[in-house]
Design a protein around this motif. Structure first.
Motif, PDB file in Angstrom:
ATOM      1  N   SER A  33       8.564  70.725  30.006  1.00  0.00           N
ATOM      2  CA  SER A  33       9.481  69.715  29.185  1.00  0.00           C
ATOM      3  C   SER A  33      10.327  68.954  29.794  1.00  0.00           C
ATOM      4  O   SER A  33      10.650  69.248  31.218  1.00  0.00           O
ATOM      5  N   TYR A  35      14.155  66.885  29.667  1.00  0.00           N
ATOM      6  CA  TYR A  35      15.513  66.840  29.232  1.00  0.00           C
ATOM      7  C   TYR A  35      16.220  65.547  29.691  1.00  0.00           C
ATOM      8  O   TYR A  35      15.957  65.102  30.912  1.00  0.00           O
ATOM      9  N   LEU A  43      22.198  68.938  27.577  1.00  0.00           N
ATOM     10  CA  LEU A  43      20.803  68.884  27.863  1.00  0.00           C
ATOM     11  C   LEU A  43      20.172  68.526  26.414  1.00  0.00           C
ATOM     12  O   LEU A  43      19.813  69.316  25.657  1.00  0.00           O
ATOM     13  N   PHE A  45      16.876  67.360  24.486  1.00  0.00           N
ATOM     14  CA  PHE A  45      15.259  67.534  24.647  1.00  0.00           C
ATOM     15  C   PHE A  45      14.502  66.408  24.301  1.00  0.00           C
ATOM     16  O   PHE A  45      14.691  65.679  23.395  1.00  0.00           O
ATOM     17  N   GLU A  48       8.016  68.051  25.064  1.00  0.00           N
ATOM     18  CA  GLU A  48       7.218  69.023  25.567  1.00  0.00           C
ATOM     19  C   GLU A  48       5.754  68.785  25.665  1.00  0.00           C
ATOM     20  O   GLU A  48       5.439  68.489  24.759  1.00  0.00           O
ATOM     21  N   ASN A  56       5.853  69.255  21.431  1.00  0.00           N
ATOM     22  CA  ASN A  56       7.081  69.158  20.702  1.00  0.00           C
ATOM     23  C   ASN A  56       7.703  67.899  20.990  1.00  0.00           C
ATOM     24  O   ASN A  56       7.584  67.192  22.039  1.00  0.00           O
ATOM     25  N   LEU A  90      15.894  65.865  33.616  1.00  0.00           N
ATOM     26  CA  LEU A  90      15.358  67.375  34.066  1.00  0.00           C
ATOM     27  C   LEU A  90      13.977  67.606  33.438  1.00  0.00           C
ATOM     28  O   LEU A  90      13.742  67.302  32.549  1.00  0.00           O
ATOM     29  N   ARG A  96       4.732  79.844  28.647  1.00  0.00           N
ATOM     30  CA  ARG A  96       4.742  79.595  27.366  1.00  0.00           C
ATOM     31  C   ARG A  96       3.313  79.766  26.977  1.00  0.00           C
ATOM     32  O   ARG A  96       2.905  78.677  26.319  1.00  0.00           O
ATOM     33  N   ALA A 104      12.892  79.026  31.090  1.00  0.00           N
ATOM     34  CA  ALA A 104      12.261  77.858  31.795  1.00  0.00           C
ATOM     35  C   ALA A 104      12.786  77.733  33.258  1.00  0.00           C
ATOM     36  O   ALA A 104      14.005  78.020  33.466  1.00  0.00           O
ATOM     37  N   PHE A 106      13.858  74.991  35.976  1.00  0.00           N
ATOM     38  CA  PHE A 106      14.075  73.516  36.242  1.00  0.00           C
ATOM     39  C   PHE A 106      13.938  73.118  37.471  1.00  0.00           C
ATOM     40  O   PHE A 106      14.226  73.676  38.617  1.00  0.00           O
TER      41      PHE A 106
ATOM     42  N   TYR B  36      22.171  79.424  30.991  1.00  0.00           N
ATOM     43  CA  TYR B  36      21.808  78.977  32.237  1.00  0.00           C
ATOM     44  C   TYR B  36      23.057  78.322  33.192  1.00  0.00           C
ATOM     45  O   TYR B  36      24.209  78.088  32.571  1.00  0.00           O
ATOM     46  N   PRO B  44      19.528  73.136  36.422  1.00  0.00           N
ATOM     47  CA  PRO B  44      20.153  74.641  35.844  1.00  0.00           C
ATOM     48  C   PRO B  44      19.199  75.763  36.185  1.00  0.00           C
ATOM     49  O   PRO B  44      17.890  75.754  36.134  1.00  0.00           O
TER      50      PRO B  44
END
Lengths: 115, 111
Positions: A33, A35, A43, A45, A48, A56, A90, A96, A104, A106, B36, B44
C-alpha cells in the motif's frame, strides 16, 4: 528478515516533472500500500496492490498511479508534479491473505520536495 | 469527511505519568482498530490493536480501550517515558479493507 525498503529516501523535483518511487516489501508479503503524509493531514491512502493488481484506491487524481511486479515490488508514479505534492510517501507491506486484518509494516518513506 | 479523528494535535506529559491519546470514528462498520507510533525520519511502526469484539487490550505499558457505543478509542501509556515521544496514529478498518488513519497526535514526554 529484511524490512520494507523504499528508494530513494529524498528527492527534489521541479513542477511539471514526473517522479517514480520504489518499494520492496517484506519477503512473502503480497500486499503493498502507498500513503501520502503531509503536515496536519495524517496518512492518506493512495492505493493498494495485491498480486500485481490494484485492489483498493484512495481519492487521489489520476496523476498518481502505481504498479506491482511479480516479485511484489511496487512502484508509484506521479506525473505533472505540483507544489502540493511535496510530502512524505510511505509504502507499507502486509501478508493480507484474506484473513483477519493484520498490521502493516511501513518503510522509512521517500521525502519528495517539489520546487 | 474524516472517518477517523484525532482531535488533539499534541499532548505534553511528565515522565512517569499517564499519557492518554484519544481517537473518535464515525463509521460503525469499523471492526478493527490499530495504533501506530512514528518517530521523525522513520516510517510508522505498529504498536497495538483491538478487535471490535473486545473492549480492552493490554501490552506492557500500552493499553487500548474501545467504547463502541461512543465510537471512541483511547491509548493509555503508563508510565510514560521520554522515549515514547513520537507521533501516534490511530487507524480503523472494516473487514479486510485498508485501514483509515487519523491525522496523528504528537506526544511529548518531559523528563
Amino acid at each position: 528478515k529484511a524490512g520494507v525498503t523504499q528508494t530513494p529516501r529524498y528527492l527534489i523535483k521541479t513542477r511539471g516533472q514526473q517522479v517514480t518511487l520504489s518499494c520492496s516489501p517484506i519477503s512473502g508479503h503480497r500486499s503493498v500500500s502507498w500513503y501520502q503524509q503531509t503536515p496536519g493531514q495524517g496518512l492518506q491512502f493512495l492505493f493498494e496492490y495485491f498480486s500485481e493488481t490494484q485492489r483498493n484506491k484512495g481519492n487521489f487524481p489520476g496523476r498518481f498511479s502505481g504498479r506491482q511486479f511479480s516479485n511484489s515490488r511496487s512502484e508509484m508514479n506521479v506525473s505533472t508534479l505540483e507544489l502540493g505534492d511535496s510530502a512524505l510517501y510511505l509504502c507499507a507491506s502486509s501478508p493480507r491473505t484474506g484473513g483477519p486484518n493484520t498490521e502493516a509494516f511501513f518503510g522509512q518513506g521517500t521525502r519528495l520536495t517539489v520546487v | 469527511d474524516q472517518q477517523v479523528k484525532q482531535n488533539s494535535p499534541s499532548l505534553s506529559v511528565q515522565e512517569g505519568r499517564i499519557s492518554i491519546l484519544n481517537c473518535d470514528y464515525t463509521n460503525s462498520m469499523f471492526d478493527y482498530f490499530l495504533w501506530y507510533k512514528k518517530y521523525p525520519a522513520e516510517g510508522p511502526t505498529f504498536l497495538i490493536s483491538i478487535s471490535s469484539i473486545k473492549d480492552k487490550n493490554e501490552d506492557g505499558r500500552f493499553t487500548v480501550f474501545l467504547n463502541k457505543s461512543a465510537k471512541h478509542l483511547s491509548l493509555h501509556i503508563v508510565p510514560s517515558q521520554p522515549g515514547d515521544s513520537a507521533v501516534y496514529f490511530c487507524a480503523a478498518s472494516e473487514g479486510s479493507y485498508i485501514p483509515t488513519f487519523g491525522r496523528g497526535t504528537s506526544l511529548i514526554v518531559h523528563p
